[in-house]
Design an enzyme around this catalytic site. Structure first.
Site, PDB file in Angstrom:
ATOM      1  N   TYR A 126       0.810  -1.211   0.000  1.00  0.00           N
ATOM      2  CA  TYR A 126       0.000   0.000   0.000  1.00  0.00           C
ATOM      3  C   TYR A 126       0.843   1.260   0.000  1.00  0.00           C
ATOM      4  O   TYR A 126       0.324   2.361   0.164  1.00  0.00           O
ATOM      5  CB  TYR A 126      -0.956  -0.008   1.202  1.00  0.00           C
ATOM      6  CG  TYR A 126      -2.152  -0.888   0.962  1.00  0.00           C
ATOM      7  CD1 TYR A 126      -1.993  -2.255   0.807  1.00  0.00           C
ATOM      8  CD2 TYR A 126      -3.426  -0.363   0.864  1.00  0.00           C
ATOM      9  CE1 TYR A 126      -3.067  -3.080   0.572  1.00  0.00           C
ATOM     10  CE2 TYR A 126      -4.512  -1.179   0.630  1.00  0.00           C
ATOM     11  CZ  TYR A 126      -4.327  -2.531   0.488  1.00  0.00           C
ATOM     12  OH  TYR A 126      -5.406  -3.344   0.252  1.00  0.00           O
ATOM     13  N   LYS A 173       4.131 -14.488   4.354  1.00  0.00           N
ATOM     14  CA  LYS A 173       4.546 -15.232   3.166  1.00  0.00           C
ATOM     15  C   LYS A 173       6.066 -15.102   3.054  1.00  0.00           C
ATOM     16  O   LYS A 173       6.618 -14.773   1.999  1.00  0.00           O
ATOM     17  CB  LYS A 173       3.822 -14.637   1.936  1.00  0.00           C
ATOM     18  CG  LYS A 173       3.799 -15.526   0.721  1.00  0.00           C
ATOM     19  CD  LYS A 173       2.816 -16.660   0.795  1.00  0.00           C
ATOM     20  CE  LYS A 173       3.069 -17.644  -0.324  1.00  0.00           C
ATOM     21  NZ  LYS A 173       2.246 -18.858  -0.262  1.00  0.00           N
ATOM     22  N   ASP A 207      -1.465 -18.654   3.216  1.00  0.00           N
ATOM     23  CA  ASP A 207      -2.427 -19.514   2.501  1.00  0.00           C
ATOM     24  C   ASP A 207      -2.964 -20.608   3.428  1.00  0.00           C
ATOM     25  O   ASP A 207      -4.167 -20.857   3.494  1.00  0.00           O
ATOM     26  CB  ASP A 207      -1.836 -20.105   1.201  1.00  0.00           C
ATOM     27  CG  ASP A 207      -0.338 -20.333   1.239  1.00  0.00           C
ATOM     28  OD1 ASP A 207       0.305 -19.976   2.240  1.00  0.00           O
ATOM     29  OD2 ASP A 207       0.194 -20.888   0.265  1.00  0.00           O
ATOM     30  N   ASP A 231      -6.013  -6.553   4.778  1.00  0.00           N
ATOM     31  CA  ASP A 231      -7.180  -6.079   4.039  1.00  0.00           C
ATOM     32  C   ASP A 231      -8.020  -7.274   3.584  1.00  0.00           C
ATOM     33  O   ASP A 231      -9.239  -7.337   3.797  1.00  0.00           O
ATOM     34  CB  ASP A 231      -6.689  -5.263   2.833  1.00  0.00           C
ATOM     35  CG  ASP A 231      -7.800  -4.539   2.113  1.00  0.00           C
ATOM     36  OD1 ASP A 231      -8.938  -4.543   2.617  1.00  0.00           O
ATOM     37  OD2 ASP A 231      -7.539  -3.962   1.047  1.00  0.00           O
TER      38      ASP A 231
END
Ligand code: NAI
Length: 337
Positions: A126, A173, A207, A231
Site C-alpha cells: 500500500y 509469506k 495460505d 485487508d
C-alpha cells in the site's frame, strides 16, 4: 451528563452518508455529549472542495484526534489514489483493529468466533509506489521498515495484554518474500521475546492460515499481518460471522484515531436505505470506549444485542435476514437503549 467531546464525522461516498447518519443518531441517543464536525472526503469531495482528501479534513482530525468515518470510493485501475491510504499515512494510523465476533441472532456457519484482525496500516504494497519500467512491464513496491514492523508488533502484544487475549498468530509469506515478510516476522519474534513472553505466539504461512480460518476460526485469537494480507483477511473474517454489515474497525495512531467499518461504499445498494448500519455503529462503540465513554458504549451494545436477539425482520436489514432498512434498524436500536 458526560464531558463534551468533539468528534470529526466523515460521511464518505455510496452508502457512507446513510450509515453515518444512522450511527450519529444512535450515538447521540446513548446520552454521550458529542459535538460533531462534519468533514468532506472521498469522490464526493472533489466537486465541493477540489480534492478527495481536503487539507481541512486532515487538520480537523489532527486537532480533535478522533473521527468516525464512512467508506469512500476508490476507482479501480485508474483515477485518484486511495483516500483511505492517504488518510492512514498522513495521520500515521498504523494499526487497523478489526474485532470479529458472532452476534446474537446473526446466522453464520460458525458459532464460536471471537478474534481480532490486526493489520499494519501504512506500509507493505500500500505504499502505492508503482511504475512502468518499460512498456508492458510494471512494478509495485512492497515496503517494510524495521520501525514500522516493530511498532505494529508492539501494538499487537500490548493490545493482547490489555484485553486479556492469549495468543498472537502472524500470517506471512516469508517463504517467498524472504526480506519484507522476513523482517515482519523477525520484529514480531523479537518484540514477543523481549516484551510479552507470557502471550502465546505462533506463525502461519498465509495460505495455510486462510484455510485454517475457514475450517476452525475458534482456534484464533489475534491475527497479525501486514497491510494487504490484513485487508483481504478482514473481509474473509467478516464472512465467518455474517458479512461486512457486522464487522467494525478502528485505525489507531499515536496521536489520533479514525473509526470505520471494514466494508466499502457498496455502490450496488447506495441510496436505497438497504445498507446495514451496524458495522459503523459498532465502530462508534469502539470509539466511545476509546473516549472513555464506556457506559454509553454499553447502552448501544445492549440496544443492538436486543434488536438482534429479538430478530424482528422489519427491524433488520436484508443482509442479515431482515426486511427493514438502514433507518428502521437504527431506530430499533435507539428504542431498546
Ligand atoms: P464493499 O464492501 O463496498 O461491498 C462488498 C459487498 O458487500 C457488496 O455486495 C455490498 O453491497 C455489500 N455490503 C458492504 N457493506 C454493506 C453494508 N453495510 N450492508 C449491507 N451490505 C453491504 O466492497 P467493494 O464493492 O469491493 O468496493 C466498493 C467501493 O468501496 C470501492 O470503491 C472500494 O475502493 C471502496 N472501499 C472503501 C473502503 C473504505 O472506505 N474503508 C473499504 C473497502 C472498499
Amino acid at each position: 451528563m458526560s464531558v463534551k467531546h468533539t468528534v470529526c464525522l466523515i460521511p464518505g461516498d455510496g452508502i457512507g452518508p446513510e450509515v453515518a447518519e444512522a450511527a450519529r443518531r444512535v450515538i447521540d441517543a446513548s446520552g454521550v455529549s458529542i459535538e460533531w464536525v462534519s468533514l468532506p472526503a472521498g469522490a464526493g469531495a472533489v466537486e465541493s472542495h477540489g480534492s478527495t482528501l481536503p487539507e481541512e479534513t486532515i487538520r480537523a482530525i489532527e486537532t480533535h484526534r478522533v473521527a468516525l468515518k464512512g467508506p469512500v470510493t476508490t476507482p479501480i485501475g485508474k483515477g485518484h489514489t486511495s483516500v483511505n491510504v492517504g488518510l492512514r499515512k498522513r495521520l500515521n494510523l498504523y494499526a487497523a483493529v478489526r474485532p470479529v465476533r458472532n452476534l446474537p441472532g446473526v446466522a453464520s456457519r460458525y458459532s464460536d468466533v471471537d478474534l481480532v484482525v490486526l493489520r499494519e496500516n501504512t506500509e507493505g504494497l500500500y505504499s502505492g509506489i508503482e511504475n512502468e519500467i518499460v512498456p508492458g512491464v510494471v512494478q509495485s513496491l512492497k515496503i517494510a521498515t524495521r520501525p514500522g514492523c516493530e511498532r505494529i508488533a508492539r501494538y499487537a502484544f500490548r493490545y493482547a495484554r490489555s484485553r486479556g487475549r492469549k495468543r498472537v498468530t502472524v500470517f506471512h509469506k516469508a517463504n517467498i518474500m524472504k526480506m519484507s515478510d522476513g523482517l515482519f516476522l523477525e520484529c514480531a519474534r523479537a518484540i514477543h521475546a523481549a516484551e510479552a513472553p507470557e502471550i502465546a505466539y505462533d506463525e502461519l504461512i498465509i495460505d495455510n492460515g486462510c484455510m485454517q480460518l475457514v475450517r476452525d476460526p475458534s482456534r484464533f485469537d489475534i491475527v497479525l499481518m501486514e497491510n494487504l494480507y490484513g485487508d483481504i483477511v478482514s473481509d474473509l473474517c467478516a464472512g465467518l460471522v455474517g458479512g461486512l454489515g457486522v464487522v467494525p474497525g478502528a485505525n489507531i495512531g499515536d496521536s489520533s484515531a479514525v473509526f470505520e467499518a471494514v466494508h466499502g461504499s457498496a455502490p450496488d445498494i447506495a441510496g436505497k436505505n438497504l445498507a446495514n448500519p451496524l458495522a459503523l455503529i459498532m465502530s462508534g462503540v469502539m470509539m466511545l470506549n476509546h473516549l472513555g465513554e464506556t457506559e454509553a458504549a454499553g447502552r448501544i451494545k445492549g440496544g443492538y444485542d436486543a434488536v438482534l436477539s429479538e430478530g424482528k425482520p422489519a427491524e433488520l436489514t436484508r443482509d442479515i435476514g431482515g426486511s427493514g432498512g438502514t433507518r428502521e434498524f437504527a431506530e430499533a436500536i435507539i428504542r431498546r437503549m
